[in-house]
Scaffold this active site. Sequence first.
Site, short mmCIF file in Angstrom:
data_model
loop_
_atom_site.label_atom_id
_atom_site.label_comp_id
_atom_site.label_asym_id
_atom_site.label_seq_id
_atom_site.Cartn_x
_atom_site.Cartn_y
_atom_site.Cartn_z
N CYS A 42 67.01 -5.59 29.24
CA CYS A 42 67.86 -4.88 30.21
C CYS A 42 67.05 -3.85 31.02
O CYS A 42 67.47 -3.43 32.09
CB CYS A 42 69.01 -4.16 29.51
SG CYS A 42 69.94 -5.27 28.43
N GLY A 242 72.17 -16.99 38.09
CA GLY A 242 73.07 -17.12 36.95
C GLY A 242 72.29 -17.61 35.76
O GLY A 242 71.08 -17.88 35.88
P1 FAD Z 1 68.06 -13.01 23.93
O1 FAD Z 1 68.07 -11.53 23.76
O2 FAD Z 1 67.75 -13.53 25.25
O3 FAD Z 1 67.08 -13.60 22.86
C1 FAD Z 1 66.92 -15.00 22.74
C2 FAD Z 1 65.54 -15.29 22.22
O4 FAD Z 1 65.53 -16.56 21.62
C3 FAD Z 1 64.50 -15.35 23.33
O5 FAD Z 1 63.49 -14.40 23.12
C4 FAD Z 1 63.96 -16.76 23.26
O6 FAD Z 1 62.55 -16.82 23.47
C5 FAD Z 1 64.27 -17.15 21.84
N1 FAD Z 1 64.41 -18.61 21.64
C6 FAD Z 1 65.21 -19.45 22.35
N2 FAD Z 1 65.07 -20.71 21.86
C7 FAD Z 1 64.19 -20.66 20.83
C8 FAD Z 1 63.67 -21.62 19.93
N3 FAD Z 1 64.02 -22.90 19.98
N4 FAD Z 1 62.79 -21.21 19.01
C9 FAD Z 1 62.41 -19.91 18.93
N5 FAD Z 1 62.86 -18.96 19.75
C10 FAD Z 1 63.76 -19.33 20.69
N6 FAD Z 1 73.08 -7.12 29.23
C11 FAD Z 1 73.82 -6.01 29.23
O7 FAD Z 1 74.80 -5.92 28.49
N7 FAD Z 1 73.50 -4.95 30.05
C12 FAD Z 1 72.44 -4.98 30.86
O8 FAD Z 1 72.15 -4.01 31.57
C13 FAD Z 1 71.65 -6.14 30.89
N8 FAD Z 1 70.59 -6.22 31.71
C14 FAD Z 1 69.78 -7.32 31.66
C15 FAD Z 1 68.66 -7.37 32.48
C16 FAD Z 1 67.83 -8.46 32.42
C17 FAD Z 1 66.64 -8.53 33.31
C18 FAD Z 1 68.08 -9.51 31.51
C19 FAD Z 1 67.14 -10.66 31.41
C20 FAD Z 1 69.20 -9.48 30.71
C21 FAD Z 1 70.06 -8.39 30.78
N9 FAD Z 1 71.21 -8.34 30.00
C22 FAD Z 1 72.01 -7.22 30.02
C23 FAD Z 1 71.63 -9.47 29.17
C24 FAD Z 1 71.20 -9.29 27.73
O9 FAD Z 1 69.85 -8.99 27.69
C25 FAD Z 1 71.51 -10.55 26.97
O10 FAD Z 1 72.88 -10.78 27.04
C26 FAD Z 1 71.10 -10.44 25.52
O11 FAD Z 1 69.74 -10.20 25.41
C27 FAD Z 1 71.45 -11.72 24.80
O12 FAD Z 1 71.00 -11.65 23.48
P2 FAD Z 1 70.62 -12.97 22.67
O13 FAD Z 1 70.16 -12.54 21.35
O14 FAD Z 1 71.73 -13.92 22.76
O15 FAD Z 1 69.46 -13.61 23.52
#
Ligand code: FAD
Length: 855
Positions: A42, A242
């Site tokens: 974020c 998106g």
């Molecule tokens: P992630 O945090 O994305 O983690 C998923 C991880 O899984 C990744 O590191 C990926 O490499 C790993 N992965 C995937 N497939 C595999 C595999 N097969 N084997 C091993 N590893 C794997 N949300 C907010 O609420 N407020 C904000 O201000 C905000 N700002 C954002 C700004 C940016 C630039 C971005 C990119 C996102 C932002 N978000 C924000 C969204 C938020 O970061 C995500 O919703 C959140 O990180 C999702 O968490 P997650 O654990 O589902 O996935």
Amino acid sequence: MKILVVGGVAGGATAIARLRRLDEHAEIILIERGKYVSFANCGLPYYVGGVIQNRDSLFVATAEGIKAKYGVEVRTEHEVKSIDREAKPCEILDLSTGSTYTESYDKLLLSTGSKPFVPPIKGVDAPTVFTLWTVADVDKISEYIAKNSPKKAVVVGGGFIGLEMAENLVEKGIAVTLVEMANQVMPPIDEDMARIVENHLAEKGVKLMLGKGFSEVRNDGRTVVLDSGEEIETDMVLLSIGVRPNNELAKSAGLKLTDRGGVLVSEYMQTSDPSIYAVGDVVGVNDFVLGGATMIPLAGPANKQGRAVSANVLGKSAEKYVGTMGTSVAKVFDMTVAAVGANEKSLSRAGFAYRRDYHIALVHPMSSAGYYPGAGSMTIKLIFDKNGKILGSQIVGYDGVDKRIDVIAAAVHFGGSVSDLAEFELAYAPPYNTAKDPVNFAGFVAENILSGLTDPVLYREYAADKSVYTLVDVREAVECESFAVEGAVNIPLSEIRDRIGEFDKSKHYLVFCAVGVRGYIAERILKQNGITVSNMAGGLRTMCDSGEELRRAGRTWSAVDKFIRTEGHDPADIGAGAVPETNAGGVSASVYVSASASACNAASEPRSDSVRSIALNVCGLSCPGPIVQVSKRLQEMAHGEILEVTATDPGFLRDIESWCLNTGNTLLEKSSEKGLFSAKILRGIVASNSDVPAAVQGGQREKTMIIFDGDLDKAIASFIIATGAAAMGNKVHMFFTFWGLSILRKKPKMQPKKDFISRMFGMMLPKNSKKLSLSKMNFGGIGAKMIRSVMKKKGVASLEELIAEAQSMGVEMTACQMSMDVMGITHDELIDGVNIGGVATMLSSSDNSNMNLFI
Ligand code: FAD
């Protein structure tokens, strides 16, 4: 128990910490295909913009730290390629060596997140086309900017990340064009609210191209082609169209998915395979408000799901995750945009109709007490059903938006109603709030709608068929002079009771004021007189937000914004409790506070040992107050010292620039942020400042003013000019003659003996400055009272304060002996400090003057 967690950022990293806290003996392995775990995705846009300067601070935890703290084995640059759900090993690719191995599990937790959508369009693989999702992405973008110093960028997509990037690229000095296929930016809010954000983006220099698809990138990334055929020349492109869930692993393992490709999970975050759980962006989560599976890629839900799922994975207890409301907040330049729950778009998709199934309260309350410096307005859109249950809300504004959305989110979480919002007891002190919080106001208005006290018409309803309504502007005539709405009849609220006869009972009237409050009062008066009437929701402010009224009037938003915030406010908006039912329309900047209140804020403190800096806070003072204070303070300072001024008067930065030029001081810096204007002024002239007119250094200049008229408005104007001129280092002479003498009159200690004619004059002339009338629209003194009240609310000093100020600044006031004789006015009847003189006094001072004004 052996647990494999796939994905080591938001959901995954939270889960491993909680898993360990609940079970010290479980074997936990975290597999992450990227180079880093637990980084602040974020924060990435702010690293591009330089707000976050230290790259290391993007890393919340490291693999080594996690190992040391939680005893969890972390394998970065390892990718889980497949899952054998029968035998329960995963196939893992070591990305650093290219070798593959298997790892068994008892329980598997997927937190694989999502990825930015890159459309299959020609040219998107050009080296100047970027997406932003990981640390590697941010490194690429930052390196490109550092090496190539791009001047222009195209951001495709107006969601959170697109807008955050637009802002941060602008901060880097890059001109941004934002292309968005939808007709609005910021998908979580509705079009009407998005217009406010779009106006702000445009003000900040972002070129918006809404309703435009992007079809190709040409010229090695230097030309973006839109589906309209338009071409945009650029130095770089950021795609932020998106996200799509990283569901490949789940899909290939045969786990059930939702229609939108999210991993289907139960309320315990368990997938269709009892040994596999999933959290975060990759899951189809329950929509807390409308029910059913939806995709909400946000960090808050991912973190909370990661925590909630841990006990379930361990089989220790069953923790439910009840659903996601989409509570979100974003900074867009100076603005804050926030939302929770359903919006009109999601309601429409779910088959809800406005008026039939849900209602809207639209208000523009102030973030804190209007008289406290820094108060700003916000717009709250509250959506609720027929029974008052809150379905969602959107807020756009400046300070305090975040806390109001959180209060409403708490209400939504508990299934609360608009009455709960009206009743909530929220903390109040002037710097933080109004005695009735903006959330209370939204609740009051919603209650009024449900009880039938008011029937707000949305601007879009009016615009759809203007012929339905007869438009009545209930603002005062003076406000309409500044900005009139086409086709509207002006019947000011203050006259409406006396003019009831002008309303035709066969017509449907639509009343409006600046922000909706006086409109509501007018609506109540008219309704109770049997007239069919509705109130324009949000008043003129919302009409202008739509853009249509502005385009018609050929005005820009920023010009009108100032007018509505200052001149066009509802008198009743100021002061809590002035309007019992709602004063939700309080749009105010701190310019409303009185001069005396603000003068207390002036504070000085030394800032540095080498060059002394003195801080001066003139927030709340209106022209010429800030300049006068600056002038006074600088006179007390030594040459070479610096004065750091903070003001809220929108004209301050323009004025201070010319003031410095004319007074032989040096404006070192000026800036504005969130309605606060700052200037750094060096006492004296820096040698290199060739802009300073030579005359400035050549001694004092003089100004002469002859005040012939005794009208209040002319008197105020005279003293504003006089104090302004004195503040600029001029010697000022004011020569009062004939009717102008009334300005200086006071009640004498002893009533002087007068002949008949003088007694008659004495009776007919205003007895003192407080009794002066306006030159126009005096309406038996009501106009003068109105002007005084408006001036007070806008922080303009009263005439009496201006006179005292002028005297304290050494402005010389002379009463014309001849006129005094003619009108029978004695010296005793004039305020203290006024000299008596004849025409020679006036002529001799005018000889030395480079400006003579006759008022
Ligand atoms: P992630 O945090 O994305 O983690 C998923 C991880 O899984 C990744 O590191 C990926 O490499 C790993 N992965 C995937 N497939 C595999 C595999 N097969 N084997 C091993 N590893 C794997 N949300 C907010 O609420 N407020 C904000 O201000 C905000 N700002 C954002 C700004 C940016 C630039 C971005 C990119 C996102 C932002 N978000 C924000 C969204 C938020 O970061 C995500 O919703 C959140 O990180 C999702 O968490 P997650 O654990 O589902 O996935």
